[in-house]
Structures are given as structure tokens and as C-alpha cells.
Scaffold this motif. Structure first.
Motif, PDB file in Angstrom:
ATOM      1  N   LEU A   1       0.846  -1.202   0.000  1.00 49.95           N
ATOM      2  CA  LEU A   1       0.000   0.000   0.000  1.00 49.95           C
ATOM      3  C   LEU A   1       0.879   1.249   0.000  1.00 49.95           C
ATOM      4  CD1 LEU A   1      -2.598  -1.149   2.684  1.00 49.95           C
ATOM      5  CD2 LEU A   1      -2.802  -1.297   0.200  1.00 49.95           C
ATOM      6  N   PRO A   2       0.543   2.255  -0.812  1.00 54.20           N
ATOM      7  CA  PRO A   2       1.369   3.461  -0.929  1.00 54.20           C
ATOM      8  C   PRO A   2       1.208   4.392   0.262  1.00 54.20           C
ATOM      9  CG  PRO A   2      -0.584   3.671  -2.248  1.00 54.20           C
ATOM     10  CD  PRO A   2      -0.630   2.280  -1.691  1.00 54.20           C
ATOM     11  N   MET A   3       2.196   5.268   0.424  1.00 51.06           N
ATOM     12  CA  MET A   3       2.174   6.197   1.550  1.00 51.06           C
ATOM     13  C   MET A   3       0.972   7.139   1.556  1.00 51.06           C
ATOM     14  SD  MET A   3       4.324   5.457   3.751  1.00 51.06           S
ATOM     15  CE  MET A   3       3.942   6.882   4.781  1.00 51.06           C
ATOM     16  N   PRO A   4       0.478   7.635   0.395  1.00 47.95           N
ATOM     17  CA  PRO A   4      -0.732   8.472   0.467  1.00 47.95           C
ATOM     18  C   PRO A   4      -1.905   7.758   1.127  1.00 47.95           C
ATOM     19  CG  PRO A   4       0.314   8.731  -1.666  1.00 47.95           C
ATOM     20  CD  PRO A   4       1.042   7.615  -0.975  1.00 47.95           C
ATOM     21  N   LEU A   5      -2.039   6.447   0.862  1.00 48.15           N
ATOM     22  CA  LEU A   5      -3.105   5.690   1.511  1.00 48.15           C
ATOM     23  C   LEU A   5      -2.861   5.585   3.012  1.00 48.15           C
ATOM     24  CD1 LEU A   5      -4.055   4.988  -1.367  1.00 48.15           C
ATOM     25  CD2 LEU A   5      -4.476   2.659  -0.571  1.00 48.15           C
ATOM     26  N   ILE A   6      -1.599   5.362   3.395  1.00 53.12           N
ATOM     27  CA  ILE A   6      -1.270   5.246   4.826  1.00 53.12           C
ATOM     28  C   ILE A   6      -1.635   6.530   5.557  1.00 53.12           C
ATOM     29  CG2 ILE A   6       0.564   4.814   6.495  1.00 53.12           C
ATOM     30  CD1 ILE A   6      -0.180   2.412   4.725  1.00 53.12           C
ATOM     31  N   TRP A   7      -1.258   7.670   4.973  1.00 57.31           N
ATOM     32  CA  TRP A   7      -1.608   8.956   5.589  1.00 57.31           C
ATOM     33  C   TRP A   7      -3.115   9.185   5.577  1.00 57.31           C
ATOM     34  CZ3 TRP A   7       1.088  11.655   8.791  1.00 57.31           C
ATOM     35  CH2 TRP A   7       2.484  11.600   8.767  1.00 57.31           C
ATOM     36  N   GLY A   8      -3.772   8.678   4.537  1.00 56.97           N
ATOM     37  CA  GLY A   8      -5.228   8.774   4.501  1.00 56.97           C
ATOM     38  C   GLY A   8      -5.877   7.972   5.609  1.00 56.97           C
ATOM     39  N   TYR A   9      -5.310   6.798   5.916  1.00 57.22           N
ATOM     40  CA  TYR A   9      -5.809   5.999   7.037  1.00 57.22           C
ATOM     41  C   TYR A   9      -5.656   6.758   8.357  1.00 57.22           C
ATOM     42  CZ  TYR A   9      -5.610   1.989   3.810  1.00 57.22           C
ATOM     43  OH  TYR A   9      -5.778   1.129   2.762  1.00 57.22           O
ATOM     44  N   ILE A  10      -4.513   7.410   8.517  1.00 51.96           N
ATOM     45  CA  ILE A  10      -4.276   8.195   9.736  1.00 51.96           C
ATOM     46  C   ILE A  10      -5.285   9.334   9.831  1.00 51.96           C
ATOM     47  CG2 ILE A  10      -2.630   9.733  10.890  1.00 51.96           C
ATOM     48  CD1 ILE A  10      -0.379   7.990   9.675  1.00 51.96           C
ATOM     49  N   ALA A  11      -5.538   9.995   8.706  1.00 52.60           N
ATOM     50  CA  ALA A  11      -6.525  11.082   8.686  1.00 52.60           C
ATOM     51  C   ALA A  11      -7.906  10.564   9.046  1.00 52.60           C
ATOM     52  CB  ALA A  11      -6.553  11.731   7.302  1.00 52.60           C
ATOM     53  N   THR A  12      -8.246   9.390   8.521  1.00 54.20           N
ATOM     54  CA  THR A  12      -9.545   8.782   8.836  1.00 54.20           C
ATOM     55  C   THR A  12      -9.668   8.513  10.327  1.00 54.20           C
ATOM     56  OG1 THR A  12      -9.704   7.748   6.653  1.00 54.20           O
ATOM     57  CG2 THR A  12     -11.018   6.774   8.419  1.00 54.20           C
ATOM     58  N   LEU A  13      -8.622   7.957  10.920  1.00 55.34           N
ATOM     59  CA  LEU A  13      -8.640   7.657  12.359  1.00 55.34           C
ATOM     60  C   LEU A  13      -8.886   8.924  13.174  1.00 55.34           C
ATOM     61  CD1 LEU A  13      -6.143   5.320  14.199  1.00 55.34           C
ATOM     62  CD2 LEU A  13      -6.903   7.468  15.222  1.00 55.34           C
ATOM     63  N   ILE A  14      -8.116   9.971  12.886  1.00 57.18           N
ATOM     64  CA  ILE A  14      -8.239  11.206  13.670  1.00 57.18           C
ATOM     65  C   ILE A  14      -9.605  11.844  13.472  1.00 57.18           C
ATOM     66  CG2 ILE A  14      -7.295  13.526  13.996  1.00 57.18           C
ATOM     67  CD1 ILE A  14      -4.574  12.401  13.124  1.00 57.18           C
ATOM     68  N   PHE A  15     -10.069  11.897  12.226  1.00 60.41           N
ATOM     69  CA  PHE A  15     -11.382  12.472  11.937  1.00 60.41           C
ATOM     70  C   PHE A  15     -12.472  11.729  12.702  1.00 60.41           C
ATOM     71  CE2 PHE A  15     -15.298  13.204   9.715  1.00 60.41           C
ATOM     72  CZ  PHE A  15     -15.202  14.471   9.147  1.00 60.41           C
ATOM     73  N   MET A  16     -12.410  10.397  12.687  1.00 62.62           N
ATOM     74  CA  MET A  16     -13.462   9.610  13.318  1.00 62.62           C
ATOM     75  C   MET A  16     -13.419   9.651  14.835  1.00 62.62           C
ATOM     76  SD  MET A  16     -15.355   8.806  10.892  1.00 62.62           S
ATOM     77  CE  MET A  16     -16.512   7.915  11.941  1.00 62.62           C
ATOM     78  N   VAL A  17     -12.269   9.991  15.422  1.00 61.59           N
ATOM     79  CA  VAL A  17     -12.243  10.237  16.869  1.00 61.59           C
ATOM     80  C   VAL A  17     -13.197  11.375  17.191  1.00 61.59           C
ATOM     81  CG1 VAL A  17     -10.871  11.032  18.828  1.00 61.59           C
ATOM     82  CG2 VAL A  17      -9.904   9.372  17.247  1.00 61.59           C
ATOM     83  N   GLY A  18     -13.057  12.467  16.459  1.00 61.17           N
ATOM     84  CA  GLY A  18     -13.933  13.613  16.687  1.00 61.17           C
ATOM     85  C   GLY A  18     -15.387  13.289  16.431  1.00 61.17           C
ATOM     86  N   ASP A  19     -15.646  12.516  15.389  1.00 60.43           N
ATOM     87  CA  ASP A  19     -17.023  12.170  15.077  1.00 60.43           C
ATOM     88  C   ASP A  19     -17.628  11.225  16.108  1.00 60.43           C
ATOM     89  OD1 ASP A  19     -19.169  12.222  12.802  1.00 60.43           O
ATOM     90  OD2 ASP A  19     -18.958  10.103  13.333  1.00 60.43           O
ATOM     91  N   GLY A  20     -16.788  10.436  16.782  1.00 60.15           N
ATOM     92  CA  GLY A  20     -17.314   9.391  17.654  1.00 60.15           C
ATOM     93  C   GLY A  20     -17.258   9.667  19.139  1.00 60.15           C
ATOM     94  N   LEU A  21     -16.852  10.870  19.556  1.00 60.48           N
ATOM     95  CA  LEU A  21     -16.682  11.124  20.979  1.00 60.48           C
ATOM     96  C   LEU A  21     -17.987  11.029  21.767  1.00 60.48           C
ATOM     97  CD1 LEU A  21     -14.043  14.010  21.170  1.00 60.48           C
ATOM     98  CD2 LEU A  21     -13.732  11.576  21.573  1.00 60.48           C
ATOM     99  N   GLU A  22     -19.115  11.204  21.099  1.00 59.44           N
ATOM    100  CA  GLU A  22     -20.405  11.126  21.813  1.00 59.44           C
ATOM    101  C   GLU A  22     -21.130   9.811  21.561  1.00 59.44           C
ATOM    102  OE1 GLU A  22     -22.015  11.696  17.825  1.00 59.44           O
ATOM    103  OE2 GLU A  22     -20.219  12.418  18.848  1.00 59.44           O
ATOM    104  N   HIS A  23     -20.559   8.960  20.734  1.00 60.06           N
ATOM    105  CA  HIS A  23     -21.285   7.787  20.248  1.00 60.06           C
ATOM    106  C   HIS A  23     -21.743   6.863  21.366  1.00 60.06           C
ATOM    107  CE1 HIS A  23     -21.856   3.893  18.165  1.00 60.06           C
ATOM    108  NE2 HIS A  23     -22.305   4.649  17.187  1.00 60.06           N
ATOM    109  N   GLY A  24     -20.874   6.632  22.345  1.00 59.24           N
ATOM    110  CA  GLY A  24     -21.182   5.647  23.376  1.00 59.24           C
ATOM    111  C   GLY A  24     -22.024   6.156  24.533  1.00 59.24           C
ATOM    112  N   TRP A  25     -22.188   7.497  24.645  1.00 58.37           N
ATOM    113  CA  TRP A  25     -22.862   8.010  25.841  1.00 58.37           C
ATOM    114  C   TRP A  25     -23.986   9.007  25.553  1.00 58.37           C
ATOM    115  CZ3 TRP A  25     -22.665  13.266  25.865  1.00 58.37           C
ATOM    116  CH2 TRP A  25     -21.598  13.885  25.214  1.00 58.37           C
ATOM    117  N   LEU A  26     -24.129   9.463  24.312  1.00 59.74           N
ATOM    118  CA  LEU A  26     -25.084  10.543  24.046  1.00 59.74           C
ATOM    119  C   LEU A  26     -26.512  10.143  24.386  1.00 59.74           C
ATOM    120  CD1 LEU A  26     -25.585  13.389  23.058  1.00 59.74           C
ATOM    121  CD2 LEU A  26     -25.770  12.502  20.716  1.00 59.74           C
ATOM    122  N   SER A  27     -26.916   8.933  24.008  1.00 67.11           N
ATOM    123  CA  SER A  27     -28.290   8.507  24.281  1.00 67.11           C
ATOM    124  C   SER A  27     -28.594   8.466  25.784  1.00 67.11           C
ATOM    125  CB  SER A  27     -28.574   7.150  23.634  1.00 67.11           C
ATOM    126  OG  SER A  27     -29.900   6.745  23.870  1.00 67.11           O
TER     127      SER A  27
END
Length: 429
Positions: A14-40
Motif C-alpha cells: 500500500l502506498p504512503m498516500p493511503l497510509i496517511w489517509g488511514y491516519i486522517a480517517t482515524l483522527i477524523f473519526m475520533v472527533g465524530d465518535g466522541l459522543e457515540h457511546g454516551w449521548l443517548s
């Protein structure tokens, strides 16, 4: 532009742009998921009913489903970077409005549309990147490349998104935690936008061609019904697991005394196991088992069984954090069996991968609409037990549907085997 050249390859092919894209996905989804387990549970504590909470998530899921569909076709029509920028901007606008004028004002009428608006965000950002992955990964490691994407996605949404709140809520509170999500998403979003370059095929700026791209996800389901079946399977994939945070922590607390912190720790550990197997199972699928059988037996049948195990574990062992965590880890492992569905569906439409991924992504988004809708519709009448059985049955239906998802090469082998058997039988006769 399809698979990358040898000069660009780095890790596991897998090329480095994909690797950095995976890292970006991880960080982005942290922000998106901070309320997922407790909001309800938090909203119920603030005076909302479970049904109102479920309606909030249902509205969010409906928008998310639409955005998930458009992520595939817009990536082909506009290119991945533009779609990702749009997702980032919409997420930030929805988050700020949801916190400032919804939660802080205890205004449910504002919470409903603003939380729904935020649902446009991560599909346009993350799923557009996933389409890029399917175009730019070599076929022989395609399931692995998709597995790494989901490992990053899950690490952000469910692992860091569970452990970070468990640690930070006592320090900065629920509202403070949601404001911190903005920083996570901005950082992840900027990284992703910087590293994702190029297009995913021939594009046209003509309105007529753009319209064709937008409806291509619908037409491909008519042209290739197996793609539609794949979308249904992908919908079932996250329907059951996506519903759990809405009602299961409340059930565990009221019936067996599990705290919110214990739930978040168990939830996070379940996704740690999922990440580990997100790498292992797709690799096994690529090398030996095959994509269809992996989805059928490990994903579909396995999740059906483990949904029932999750239900009955506290009934058998009571307030036993270890046993519930073990059950959760096994559920997380079973879920990874669904990873090859994207590789399978896109391989069924090699010349229209973006359209095929639009269907798969729509299924992923649709699950977040169906899951809370089912909870809201049935929790009062059939209770927790009934709802969990509904989700288990859906998983078993998914296993049955996978019987029809054979690739052309597999069908040819079976036909050749059947023909050889008939010839051998005729010779004996």
C-alpha cells in the motif's frame, strides 16, 4: 487511475498516500465518535425519552444514508478531494450548531435538525476516501486495503472514541468533550485533504454527465442485482451493532448495575479486538477462505450468534465485567467477517467501482437509520430481548443472502465441477 505503481508502494503493498489517509480517517473519526457511546443515556438523563433519543439518531441516520450514497458518485463526478472538503465543512457547521443552540439550550427542536446535518459530514469525508482506496489498491491486496481502512475508522470512532471520553468526561464534562471533537476533526480533515490527490476515473463537468453519475448507483442495481444484494448485506452489517449504544447501556445499568464508564470500557475493548481482526480476517479471506464465505460464515452467521451471546451473558453471569467484555471482544471479531463485502461488490462491477461503492456506502449509512428506527418502533412492545432477537435474525438472513453473491469465476468453477461430475456419472452408466 487504478492501482499504484511499484515505486509508490510502501507497506503491505500500500502506498504512503493511503497510509496517511488511514491516519486522517482515524483522527477524523475520533472527533465524530466522541459522543457515540454516551449521548443517548445522557439525553435520557436530561429529560428525553428513549423514543426521542432514538428519533434523533434516526434523523441522523437518514441523512447519513443519503450522504453515504453520494460519497461514491460524487467522488467519481468531482474527485475525492472536493467531496472530502464538503464533508469536513458540513460536519463542522452541524457540530457547532448542535452544541451551541441544541444541547447547551436543552432545545430538542434544534438538536434534531442540527445533529442530522452533521450526518452529512463523515460519509462524504471518509467514504470518499474509501472509494479512492478501491481504485488505487492492487487487486491482490484489495480486501486487506479495505480492512486497514475499517481498522482506522473503528480505531477512531469506537476505540479512542470510547476510551478518551471515559477519561475526559470527569475532567471537562460532556459539553467540553463535544467541543474538543472540533479540534480532532479539523486536524484529521486537513491531513486527508492534503494527501488525497488525483481522480478515480474519467470525469466530465457537463451537467448531463454529472446527473448520470448521481443516478449510477441506482441503475447499477438493476443492471447487476448482486450489487443490490451486497448493499442489503452491508446494511445488516452495522444495523445490530449500531443500535446497541441507544438502549443496551441503559439496560445493563438498570438490570445489572453496569456504569457508563464500564460500558464505555467494554465497548472500547470490543473495538480493539475488532481492529486486530480487521487485519487478520481480510488477509485470511484474500489468501484462503475467499470473500463470500468469509462474509457468510464469520460475518453474518457469527454476528447472529454473538448478538444472542451479548444478550444472555449478563443474565447468566450477572454484573460480571470480564465476561461481558469477552463476549464483546468475540462480537468485535465476528464483525470483521463483513470487511470483504466492499471488495466483493466492487469486483462484481470492475468498470463501475464508484457506483458499486455508492450502493455499499448507502447500505452502511442506511443501517444508522434502520437501527434506531427499529429500536424506537419495538423497544416498548417487545423489550430488549425481542429487539436483540430481531437483530440476530437479520444477521442470519444476511448469511442466506450471501449464497447468491458468487463471483463469475466461482460460478464457472462450480459449473465446471458439476459438468465433470455429470460426465463421470454418464461414463459409469
Amino acid at each position: 487511475m487504478n492501482a499504484l505503481t511499484g515505486k509508490e508502494r510502501s507497506l503491505f503493498g500500500l502506498p504512503m498516500p493511503l497510509i496517511w489517509g488511514y491516519i486522517a480517517t482515524l483522527i477524523f473519526m475520533v472527533g465524530d465518535g466522541l459522543e457515540h457511546g454516551w449521548l443517548s443515556p445522557y439525553l435520557v438523563e436530561q429529560g428525553l425519552t428513549i423514543q426521542q433519543s432514538a428519533t434523533l439518531f434516526t434523523a441522523y441516520g437518514a441523512v447519513l444514508a443519503v450522504a453515504s450514497y453520494f460519497s461514491g458518485v460524487l467522488t467519481e463526478a468531482w474527485g475525492p478531494r472536493k467531496a472530502m472538503i464538503l464533508g469536513l465543512v458540513i460536519w463542522l457547521v452541524g457540530q457547532v450548531l448542535f452544541i451551541k443552540f441544541g444541547l447547551e439550550q436543552h432545545n430538542y427542536a434544534v438538536m434534531l435538525p442540527t445533529y442530522a446535518i452533521r450526518g452529512f459530514g463523515y460519509p462524504l469525508f471518509c467514504y470518499s476516501f474509501l472509494v479512492w482506496v478501491t481504485y488505487r489498491s492492487p487487486q491482490k491486496v484489495l480486501a486487506t486495503a479495505i480492512g486497514v481502512f475499517w481498522a482506522a475508522w473503528i480505531a477512531g470512532l469506537y476505540v479512542v472514541g470510547s476510551y478518551f471520553p471515559a477519561y475526559m468526561i470527569p475532567k471537562i464534562g460532556y459539553i467540553g468533550l463535544l467541543w474538543s471533537a472540533v479540534a480532532w476533526v479539523v486536524v484529521g480533515g486537513l491531513i486527508g485533504i492534503l494527501v488525497v490527490k488525483g481522480e478515480v476515473g474519467e470525469r466530465s463537468t457537463k451537467p448531463k454527465e454529472t446527473f448520470k453519475s448521481l443516478i449510477s448507483g441506482l441503475t447499477i442495481c438493476v443492471e447487476n442485482p448482486k450489487v443490490a444484494i451486497g448493499g442489503i448485506v452491508r446494511t445488516i452489517n452495522t444495523t445490530g451493532i449500531g443500535a446497541l449504544p441507544i438502549f443496551f447501556p441503559l439496560y445493563l445499568n438498570s438490570q445489572y448495575g453496569f456504569t457508563t464508564e464500564e460500558w464505555l470500557q467494554m465497548w472500547g475493548t470490543m473495538w480493539v479486538a475488532n481492529i486486530v481482526f480487521d487485519i487478520v480476517i481480510p488477509w485470511i479471506s484474500d489468501k484462503w477462505l475467499g470473500w463470500r464465505k468469509t462474509v457468510m460464515w464469520i460475518g453474518s452467521f457469527g454476528c447472529g450468534v454473538m448478538t444472542l451471546v451479548m444478550l444472555y451473558t449478563p443474565q447468566i453471569f450477572g454484573h460480571n465485567f470480564l465476561m461481558l467484555t469477552i463476549a464483546g471482544m468475540l462480537m468485535g471479531a465476528a464483525l470483521t467477517g463483513y470487511v470483504p463485502i466492499s471488495a466483493l461488490v466492487t469486483s462484481l462491477a470492475p468498470d463501475k467501482k464508484g457506483s458499486a461503492m455508492a450502493v455499499v456506502n448507502f447500505g452502511a449509512g442506511l443501517s444508522y437509520f434502520i437501527a434506531p428506527a427499529l429500536v424506537g418502533a419495538f423497544i416498548a412492545s417487545i423489550g430488549v430481548h425481542g429487539v436483540m432477537w430481531v437483530f440476530a435474525i437479520l444477521y442470519f438472513i444476511s448469511a442466506i443472502l450471501m449464497h447468491f453473491m458468487k463471483l463469475p469465476a466461482e460460478e464457472k468453477r462450480e459449473q465446471a465441477g458439476g459438468l465433470a461430475g455429470n460426465l463421470a456419472g454418464s461414463a459409469k452408466g
